[in-house]
Write an enzyme that holds these catalytic residues in place. Structure first.
Site, PDB file in Angstrom:
ATOM      1  CD  GLU A 149      -8.771   1.947   5.790  1.00 17.02           C
ATOM      2  OE1 GLU A 149      -8.741   1.273   6.844  1.00 17.02           O
ATOM      3  OE2 GLU A 149      -7.913   1.831   4.881  1.00 17.02           O
ATOM      4  CD  GLU A 154      -2.469  -1.342   2.740  1.00 15.95           C
ATOM      5  OE1 GLU A 154      -2.548  -0.309   3.433  1.00 15.95           O
ATOM      6  OE2 GLU A 154      -2.960  -2.434   3.074  1.00 15.95           O
TER       7      GLU A 154
END
Length: 402
Positions: free
Chosen positions: A318, A208
């Protein structure tokens, strides 16, 4: 954490108040006893520094000899030889150079407050709280949902993301719009990132990169921070940046955990950053680049399910929601819904996946995953020089999201 968040709030509060590895009922919320904390602090901070750099928020980055970085504490990397440059690149992108800047005024996204000398890399000096927060966040991170026909339990995390699925990918890239969303309480965060993962393999490996506003994780600093993250075992272990071994740092200037600036302004100038993760097909290392610079790589040995290729790529926002009776007001993206469009809503542009021949391509199809579109939403599209793109985000609590 929209439902059943009370126990997680208690876990967080008690974790910070007592770092001795206690538990409530059956829920153990810290594996870091005091002896282990001190051992890891000594291990992380005992590396000789050639130079130290003070960041804008008071953090100290030590320039340590490149072979003294935390990566080599990993048992699989004890005899690893550093690869200073990739030996192969995606075919239409040269050495991590930025893609088209049409539609956005991209600028350099980190302050020039110092550069480490040759053969050294900047490692954030670790505090006791850093270790506790890094350990806790890894436990709470969990697996990111993949479209499976039903609402995936999010365990307190809320998403507005798109998935490219069922492919054989050796990387991905995007331009991520940069904002400074408001986070309601310091233990919540808001982020925008790209995931490259092995899908439903057992165990899952995932890489990520993106930016994150997380006051508790960055010394009460409310600015967006550059981060990378990896796990090789379905989030049972792994970590942000260099808090645990595995990520091999090669860049002397880009500091993981440093503030990204300038941020976008509502109705005004928009800034973004180009990010890319790709596999070096000659040796299997997974590289990450930001803007024009290669930051470092994960050797394929630390992400075994990615030894050949990834099967899922995800992009989007998120947040964490630790409120017990009302939804958090923590913002995602710009804090405005995607319907507001360019200059007001946050966006990702120029989404690409990289195939097994190292060629970047537009995703054939994107599958949105939105936890609750009344709180945060997403609108995908394809349009001219922006390529495949989407607007996303929202304010959190509002009349439709009480």
């Amino acid at each position: 954490m929209k439902n059943g968040t009370g126990s997680l709030v208690v876990v967080l509060m008690m974790m910070l108040a007592n770092a001795t590895g206690a538990s409530i009922g059956k829920r153990k919320f810290s594996d870091l006893g005091e002896v282990e904390i001190q051992r890891r602090l000594k291990q992380l901070n005992s590396r000789p520094a050639v130079k130290s750099i003070n960041s804008s928020n008071g953090d100290i980055f030590d320039c340590v000899y490149i072979y003294n970085q935390p990566a080599f504490d990993h048992p699989l990397l004890r005899n690893h030889t550093i690869q200073m440059e990739p030996s192969s690149y995606p075919k239409s992108l040269s050495k991590g150079k930025e893609a088209s800047k049409e539609g956005t005024a991209a600028t350099r996204l980190w302050p020039k407050t110092g550069k480490c000398p040759k053969n050294t890399v900047p490692i954030k000096r670790t505090t006791r709280e850093d270790l506790l927060i890094a350990d806790l966040m890894n436990k709470l991170k969990g697996n990111i949902p993949i479209i499976n026909g039903s609402k995936y339990p999010t365990d307190g995390h809320e998403y507005a993301i798109v998935n490219a699925m069922h492919g054989q990918f050796t990387g991905a890239s995007a331009r991520i719009n940069l904002w400074k969303p408001t986070v309601q309480i310091r233990r919540e965060f808001s982020l925008a990132q790209m995931w490259v993962k092995s899908g439903n393999s057992d165990p899952i490996s995932c890489l990520e990169v993106g930016w994150q506003v997380y006051p508790q994780g960055y010394g009460n600093d409310n600015n967006p921070k550059l981060f990378v993250y990896y796990t090789g075992d379905s989030y049972n272990s792994g970590c942000y940046n260099t808090y645990c071994p595995g990520f091999v740092y090669v860049n002397q200037e880009i500091r993981l955990g440093e503030t990204l600036e300038p941020t976008s302004t509502y109705g005004g100038v928009q800034t973004d950053m180009f990010v890319q993760i790709w596999k070096d097909l000659r040796n299997g290392n997974w590289w990450v680049s930001v803007g024009e610079s290669n930051v470092g790589y994960w050797p394929s040995s630390v992400v075994p399910a990615l030894s050949d290729h990834a099967t899922v790529v995800q992009w989007g926002g998120e947040i964490t929601n630790f409120m017990r009776t009302k939804h958090t007001t923590t913002e995602m993206g710009s804090g405005h819904f995607p319907e507001e469009g360019f200059g007001r809503a946050a966006f990702f542009t120029n989404l690409y996946v990289i195939d097994t021949t190292s060629v970047p391509k537009d995703p054939e199809s994107l599958h949105p995953y939105i936890t609750d579109h009344n709180c945060y939403n997403l609108i995908p599209d394809r349009s001219g020089p922006l390529g495949t793109f989407f607007y996303y985000g929202g304010p959190g609590r509002n009349p439709r999201c009480p």
